[in-house]
Design a protein around this motif. Sequence first.
Motif, PDB file in Angstrom:
ATOM      1  N   LYS A  77      21.172  30.572  38.506  1.00 41.88           N
ATOM      2  CA  LYS A  77      22.469  31.229  38.612  1.00 41.88           C
ATOM      3  C   LYS A  77      22.795  31.545  40.069  1.00 41.88           C
ATOM      4  CE  LYS A  77      22.448  33.490  34.068  1.00 41.88           C
ATOM      5  NZ  LYS A  77      22.565  34.768  33.350  1.00 41.88           N
ATOM      6  N   ARG A  78      24.051  31.326  40.439  1.00 38.84           N
ATOM      7  CA  ARG A  78      24.485  31.664  41.787  1.00 38.84           C
ATOM      8  C   ARG A  78      24.666  33.172  41.934  1.00 38.84           C
ATOM      9  NH1 ARG A  78      28.893  26.757  42.760  1.00 38.84           N
ATOM     10  NH2 ARG A  78      27.450  25.350  43.831  1.00 38.84           N
ATOM     11  N   HIS A  79      24.412  33.647  43.137  1.00 38.45           N
ATOM     12  CA  HIS A  79      24.473  35.073  43.446  1.00 38.45           C
ATOM     13  C   HIS A  79      25.727  35.351  44.263  1.00 38.45           C
ATOM     14  CE1 HIS A  79      22.575  38.491  46.090  1.00 38.45           C
ATOM     15  NE2 HIS A  79      23.414  38.985  45.200  1.00 38.45           N
ATOM     16  N   VAL A  80      26.528  36.304  43.814  1.00 38.18           N
ATOM     17  CA  VAL A  80      27.739  36.705  44.528  1.00 38.18           C
ATOM     18  C   VAL A  80      27.676  38.205  44.804  1.00 38.18           C
ATOM     19  CG1 VAL A  80      30.255  36.869  44.459  1.00 38.18           C
ATOM     20  CG2 VAL A  80      29.120  34.863  43.507  1.00 38.18           C
ATOM     21  N   ILE A  81      28.010  38.586  46.022  1.00 35.35           N
ATOM     22  CA  ILE A  81      28.097  39.986  46.408  1.00 35.35           C
ATOM     23  C   ILE A  81      29.561  40.416  46.365  1.00 35.35           C
ATOM     24  CG2 ILE A  81      27.848  41.603  48.340  1.00 35.35           C
ATOM     25  CD1 ILE A  81      25.337  40.119  49.172  1.00 35.35           C
ATOM     26  N   VAL A  82      29.828  41.537  45.717  1.00 31.18           N
ATOM     27  CA  VAL A  82      31.181  42.091  45.616  1.00 31.18           C
ATOM     28  C   VAL A  82      31.129  43.532  46.101  1.00 31.18           C
ATOM     29  CG1 VAL A  82      33.121  42.614  44.095  1.00 31.18           C
ATOM     30  CG2 VAL A  82      31.639  40.651  43.594  1.00 31.18           C
ATOM     31  N   THR A  83      31.934  43.869  47.093  1.00 32.65           N
ATOM     32  CA  THR A  83      31.981  45.264  47.534  1.00 32.65           C
ATOM     33  C   THR A  83      33.031  46.022  46.728  1.00 32.65           C
ATOM     34  OG1 THR A  83      33.596  44.809  49.295  1.00 32.65           O
ATOM     35  CG2 THR A  83      31.258  44.644  49.855  1.00 32.65           C
ATOM     36  N   ASP A  94      30.498  37.327  33.250  1.00 37.47           N
ATOM     37  CA  ASP A  94      30.880  36.521  32.087  1.00 37.47           C
ATOM     38  C   ASP A  94      30.855  35.024  32.404  1.00 37.47           C
ATOM     39  OD1 ASP A  94      31.228  38.810  30.603  1.00 37.47           O
ATOM     40  OD2 ASP A  94      33.402  38.877  30.843  1.00 37.47           O
ATOM     41  N   ALA A  95      31.078  34.678  33.675  1.00 41.68           N
ATOM     42  CA  ALA A  95      31.082  33.275  34.092  1.00 41.68           C
ATOM     43  C   ALA A  95      29.692  32.757  34.446  1.00 41.68           C
ATOM     44  CB  ALA A  95      32.018  33.099  35.291  1.00 41.68           C
ATOM     45  N   GLY A  96      28.676  33.619  34.336  1.00 42.46           N
ATOM     46  CA  GLY A  96      27.313  33.161  34.538  1.00 42.46           C
ATOM     47  C   GLY A  96      26.739  33.375  35.925  1.00 42.46           C
ATOM     48  N   TYR A  97      27.368  34.195  36.729  1.00 42.73           N
ATOM     49  CA  TYR A  97      26.833  34.523  38.048  1.00 42.73           C
ATOM     50  C   TYR A  97      25.885  35.717  37.961  1.00 42.73           C
ATOM     51  CZ  TYR A  97      30.532  31.662  40.232  1.00 42.73           C
ATOM     52  OH  TYR A  97      31.358  30.632  40.622  1.00 42.73           O
ATOM     53  N   ARG A  98      25.044  35.848  38.966  1.00 42.00           N
ATOM     54  CA  ARG A  98      24.342  37.099  39.215  1.00 42.00           C
ATOM     55  C   ARG A  98      25.134  37.842  40.286  1.00 42.00           C
ATOM     56  NH1 ARG A  98      18.011  35.065  39.164  1.00 42.00           N
ATOM     57  NH2 ARG A  98      17.712  35.386  36.917  1.00 42.00           N
ATOM     58  N   VAL A  99      25.289  39.139  40.112  1.00 40.06           N
ATOM     59  CA  VAL A  99      26.209  39.896  40.949  1.00 40.06           C
ATOM     60  C   VAL A  99      25.508  41.112  41.542  1.00 40.06           C
ATOM     61  CG1 VAL A  99      28.414  41.111  41.059  1.00 40.06           C
ATOM     62  CG2 VAL A  99      28.140  39.174  39.491  1.00 40.06           C
ATOM     63  N   ALA A 121      24.557  43.934  31.325  1.00 41.85           N
ATOM     64  CA  ALA A 121      24.354  42.721  32.114  1.00 41.85           C
ATOM     65  C   ALA A 121      22.949  42.132  31.975  1.00 41.85           C
ATOM     66  CB  ALA A 121      24.645  43.007  33.584  1.00 41.85           C
ATOM     67  N   GLY A 122      22.022  42.892  31.457  1.00 43.16           N
ATOM     68  CA  GLY A 122      20.699  42.344  31.202  1.00 43.16           C
ATOM     69  C   GLY A 122      19.966  41.862  32.439  1.00 43.16           C
ATOM     70  N   GLY A 123      20.071  42.566  33.519  1.00 39.04           N
ATOM     71  CA  GLY A 123      19.335  42.219  34.731  1.00 39.04           C
ATOM     72  C   GLY A 123      20.083  41.322  35.697  1.00 39.04           C
ATOM     73  N   ASP A 124      21.286  40.892  35.348  1.00 43.11           N
ATOM     74  CA  ASP A 124      22.068  40.028  36.235  1.00 43.11           C
ATOM     75  C   ASP A 124      22.999  40.803  37.161  1.00 43.11           C
ATOM     76  OD1 ASP A 124      20.983  37.630  35.435  1.00 43.11           O
ATOM     77  OD2 ASP A 124      22.484  37.254  33.892  1.00 43.11           O
ATOM     78  N   LEU A 125      22.987  42.129  37.070  1.00 38.73           N
ATOM     79  CA  LEU A 125      23.844  42.965  37.911  1.00 38.73           C
ATOM     80  C   LEU A 125      22.994  43.984  38.657  1.00 38.73           C
ATOM     81  CD1 LEU A 125      26.602  44.030  38.891  1.00 38.73           C
ATOM     82  CD2 LEU A 125      26.747  45.371  36.772  1.00 38.73           C
ATOM     83  N   PHE A 126      23.193  44.025  39.972  1.00 39.57           N
ATOM     84  CA  PHE A 126      22.509  44.992  40.828  1.00 39.57           C
ATOM     85  C   PHE A 126      23.558  45.855  41.517  1.00 39.57           C
ATOM     86  CE2 PHE A 126      21.147  45.839  45.290  1.00 39.57           C
ATOM     87  CZ  PHE A 126      20.191  46.811  45.012  1.00 39.57           C
ATOM     88  N   TRP A 127      23.355  47.176  41.482  1.00 40.20           N
ATOM     89  CA  TRP A 127      24.254  48.108  42.172  1.00 40.20           C
ATOM     90  C   TRP A 127      23.438  48.991  43.101  1.00 40.20           C
ATOM     91  CZ3 TRP A 127      24.187  53.497  42.277  1.00 40.20           C
ATOM     92  CH2 TRP A 127      25.268  54.104  42.928  1.00 40.20           C
TER      93      TRP A 127
END
Length: 242
Positions: free
Chosen positions: A2-8, A24-29, A47-53
């Motif tokens: 999965k591709r990783h995207v950073i969002v501020t 929902d589109a399959g990225y890690r965020v 998110a089951g581990g696919d989201l980091f804050w």
Amino acid sequence: MKRHVIVTGGSRGLGLAIVTALLDAGYRVSTCSRTQGDALPALLERAGGDLFWQQADIGDSDSTDRFIQAAVARFGVPWGLVNNAGIARDGILATLPLVEVDRLIQTNLTGSIQMARGVLRQMLGRAGGGRIINISSIIGQRGYTGLAAYAATKAGLDGLTRALAREVGRRQITVNSVAPGYLDTEMSGTLSAGQREQIVRRTPLGRLGTAADVVPLILFLLGDAAGFITGQTLTVDGGIGC
């Protein structure tokens, strides 16, 4: 993988909608904000581990550096960055306190430059390209009474987009701006009923925009189909700027 995207600024409003759509589109965020807000905790659980804050103040360089390092440690070198975090301050420039002007510039412009710089240092060490998207505003293109300083920061983001696209294009990293019009989000909550009515009247499509109007363009620009689009400011404003 999965591709990783950073969002501020992913805890509310447009930022939260972007984070949700990316998951929902399959990225890690990876996302940051000053607080988690009301909706982000449930999304983190779902998110089951696919989201980091991580808590971060986009206007503080040490804070953003720590966030980028933690995000890379969690999910690896990012494929994309969405510079979404920003603040708005309404006031005639002649009477707007200088401390507010400084805060606008530091958060909306300097903070985004620092994020782009930090993420690019990661991207440039890896072959395969990447995506940077700056969330600017129709205000930066058209202006609006009482928002001169805010407009300057958003116009600065569009300038950053054009120059940075030239710097990193040979590495197949694209840089674009998305300029929303007036969105029905918390940031527009300071508008009076009269101001909202005036904006709706001036908008050919006859309504304020929503996050759902903007998110599909961001998803497109992050994808492979947008690989030959760079240095552009793409407006989503219901026609108010035409």
